[in-house]
Design an enzyme around this catalytic site. Structure first.
Site, PDB file in Angstrom:
ATOM      1  CB  CYS A   1      21.139  47.671  58.628  1.00 18.76           C
ATOM      2  SG  CYS A   1      22.275  46.522  57.852  1.00 18.76           S
TER       3      CYS A   1
ATOM      4  CG  HIS B   1      50.409  36.787  29.993  1.00 16.17           C
ATOM      5  ND1 HIS B   1      49.049  36.575  30.070  1.00 16.17           N
ATOM      6  CD2 HIS B   1      50.767  36.530  28.709  1.00 16.17           C
ATOM      7  CE1 HIS B   1      48.601  36.183  28.896  1.00 16.17           C
ATOM      8  NE2 HIS B   1      49.623  36.151  28.041  1.00 16.17           N
TER       9      HIS B   1
END
Length: 645
Positions: free
Chosen positions: A26, A564
């Site tokens: 759309c 990390h």
């Protein structure tokens, strides 16, 4: 080729080509029908550059792209090799709740023509405006031609709907078009005006109908089907059932022409005799009900529709109201539903403008400009999903302001007389065909001003814009304070840039006590949106875990940085991680160190939240953190200072 990689990533994360039944688009969204929505990686899609957000509604999996959705759609179709000429098969259509299937049906029928529908309405609206201000004479040739340009689609709307409805239901679109052509055939439409009725059916009831012709002795109630909606949709539904039945029983050698021939011979008379009149009466009743509700209290109706329209859009529920509005134009010559929601895009634009002016977040400021422009022109998804909803309060203030604007529209009786455009282009649709610019039109201007000003003021004063965008870093009274790099003069300092693209979070928010408590050092966490880790400093790789999920870097000035990737990802044993450096390597700031597969790590059940830690904070007298909510590699993340002026 601009959107090729984005398209590949979207197809991959909706579950692959084999998981896609169909895809359409759309104004701002790719609308997928998926065989199994659980196979889609929703969070990954939401985090992609180029994707605003993901919605699941009405049996559709909706990937919100923004204003360039049509370009992305073309690339998705090309990359995926999808067939856009047919819709899902009958078995797939039966999946989902009745409500989901209804919304999916309506969106599938109307979405393909929304652009040209809005364009035609805008032309009709501007033509009425030109007459109202005296620029055109409604008897002149210019007006007549412009009126034909704008009116043609609406007059022959059943033909377009015949095509889209047959396609949606799984039939041959051209059969639907021929059925619709018969409904608007001029010779039949002109019979009531040229002759007297043979007799009258249902005399004395609301369904009283004169009969002018018969079909093999069966009375035919002639209706006006030009500009109608429901009759052709219902006819198309039955036409598909009949066509499929005939295709099974008619020999293949003559199937090509006998199937459409018998389908037309059955459906068209059936439509004129039964389907058309019943559907037309249903249309009239539907229009009367909406007018009745509006007449009870236009103000309350305006506040309800105005206040909740954006919520309806979020869940795809607005598709249940759009066909009612189109039907109202057909039956009553006007509609209040689309008029009462007029203020919502302007209220959102005003809220975004307030954010644009006040925010200190550069990414938010950058996003605000196109979102503001889009909202002015009636396209709300970029601003709603990308800015207002994440900040929460601006979205709430937009709903409140839109509700008040809707109440004002109801008070002034503002009504649309054509299916006009969106945003500013909807103004001309409120001009009365005979009265021109009246108080209702003035009321629409007042509603927009009030709604916009209210949304702007509320958002600017109470939106908590920078408060919600700012990351509050941990504060150790002895070692660091929460200040920005602009608030201090650096002496012997170091700047650590972000190693990842993603969302910045406080360490205290992550689910690992060793990091969250500050025991490992001072820093922030990043929720990555891309699986690439770059060096945040120039220095030496002093630690590289064999599992490649964590890396340590020491800068030339002695700052020790630990990155990390994820929580407990050591358990993966290096799977999904690729390292481009080794321990002892010297690296420049911005060098690619590690790549990791976000999707697979998440599938394995691990969080990818990544702490970026200064493990020797005692070396520094002052540590400050970015105020950015979203960071990219090379953008400042942490500032270390040995002293301050």
């Amino acid at each position: 080729m601009k959107y090729e990689q984005l398209s590949k990533d979207i197809i991959k994360n909706v579950g692959g080509k084999e998981n896609v039944i169909s895809v359409v688009h759309c104004i701002t969204r790719l609308r997928f029908k998926l065989r199994d929505e659980s196979k889609a990686n929703t969070e990954v899609l939401k985090d992609m550059d180029g994707v605003v957000t993901v919605m699941k509604s009405g049996g559709q999996y909706q990937v919100v792209i923004g204003n360039h959705v049509s370009d992305v759609f073309k690339e998705v179709v090309a990359v995926g090799g999808f067939d856009t000429t047919t819709d899902q098969d009958e078995d797939d259509q039966e999946k989902g709740s009745l409500f989901d299937r209804f919304i999916d049906m309506i969106s599938g029928i109307f979405t393909p023509i929304l652009g040209v529908l809005a364009a035609s309405g805008m032309i009709k609206g501007f033509n009425a405006l030109f007459v109202a201000v005296g620029w055109l004479d409604d008897t002149g040739g210019t007006y007549q031609i412009l009126n034909a340009v704008g009116d043609a689609l609406f007059y022959f709307l059943p033909i377009l709907l015949g095509y889209t409805a047959m396609k949606k239901f799984g039939g041959t679109p051209f059969i639907g078009m021929v059925i619709a052509m018969a409904l608007v055939y001029p010779a039949l439409e002109g019979i009531p005006a040229a002759s007297d009725p043979l007799y009258t059916l249902f005399a004395g009831t609301m369904f009283e109908s004169p009969v002018y012709i018969e079909f093999f002795g069966i009375p035919v109630i002639l209706m006006t089907y030009s500009m109608s909606v429901i009759p052709i949709i219902v006819s198309a539904f039955f036409a598909v059932k009949i066509e499929k039945f005939l295709a099974k029983v008619i020999p293949s050698v003559v199937k090509m022409f006998l199937v459409p021939m018998f389908t037309l011979l059955v459906v068209i008379p059936l439509t004129f005799i039964i389907i058309g009149p019943i559907a037309t009466w249903a249309s009239q009743m539907l229009g009367d009900v909406t007018v009745w509700v509006y007449d009870l209290s236009p103000i309350i109706a305006g506040m309800f529709l105005g206040g909740f329209w954006l919520v309806f859009v979020m869940f795809g529920l607005h598709w249940g109201l759009v066909p009612i509005a189109i039907n109202n134009f057909t039956v009553n010559g006007s509609d209040a539903i689309l008029a009462l929601i007029f203020v919502h895009s302007f209220a959102l634009a005003a809220a975004i403008l307030a954010i644009w002016i006040k925010t200190k977040n550069e990414k938010t400021k950058t996003l605000s400009a196109p979102a503001f422009i889009s909202a002015i022109f009636g396209v709300t998804e970029p601003g709603m999903y990308g800015i207002a909803l994440p900040l929460k309060r601006p979205f709430i203030f937009t709903l409140i302001s839109s509700a008040i604007g809707g109440g004002i529209l109801g008070f002034f009786g503002t009504t649309g007389y054509v299916m006009g455009g969106l945003g500013v282009f909807q103004f001309p649709s409120f001009i009365h065909p005979e009265e021109g610019i009246n108080t209702a039109v003035i009321g629409s201007l007042i509603a927009v001003v009030v709604g916009s000003v209210l949304a702007f003021v509320l958002t600017y004063l109470f939106g908590g814009i920078n408060k919600q965008e700012t990351i509050k870093p941990e504060i150790d009274a002895d070692k660091s304070v929460a200040v920005t790099t602009e608030q201090v003069d650096l002496v012997n300092g170091e700047v650590i840039t972000s190693p990842l693209a993603g969302e910045v979070r406080q360490l205290s928010e992550i689910k690992d006590e060793s990091f969250a408590s500050g025991a490992m050092g001072k820093g922030v966490a990043i929720e990555p949106i891309e699986g690439k880790l770059f060096s945040p400093v120039t220095g030496t790789i002093t630690a590289l875990f064999p599992t490649k999920h964590a890396i340590g870097i020491t800068t030339e000035d002695g700052a020790e940085i630990l990155i990390h990737v994820g929580m407990d990802t050591v358990n993966l044993g290096g799977q999904y991680f690729t390292s481009y450096v080794e321990q002892g390597d010297k690296v420049e700031k911005g060098k690619l160190l590690i790549e990791f597969d976000l999707v697979e790590i998440k599938k394995a059940g691990y969080l990818v939240t990544t702490p970026v830690i200064v493990t020797n904070p005692d070396k520094y007298g002052l540590i400050s953190f970015t105020e950015q909510h979203i960071v990219k590699p090379t953008e400042t993340l942490i500032t270390l200072e040995n002293d301050a002026k």
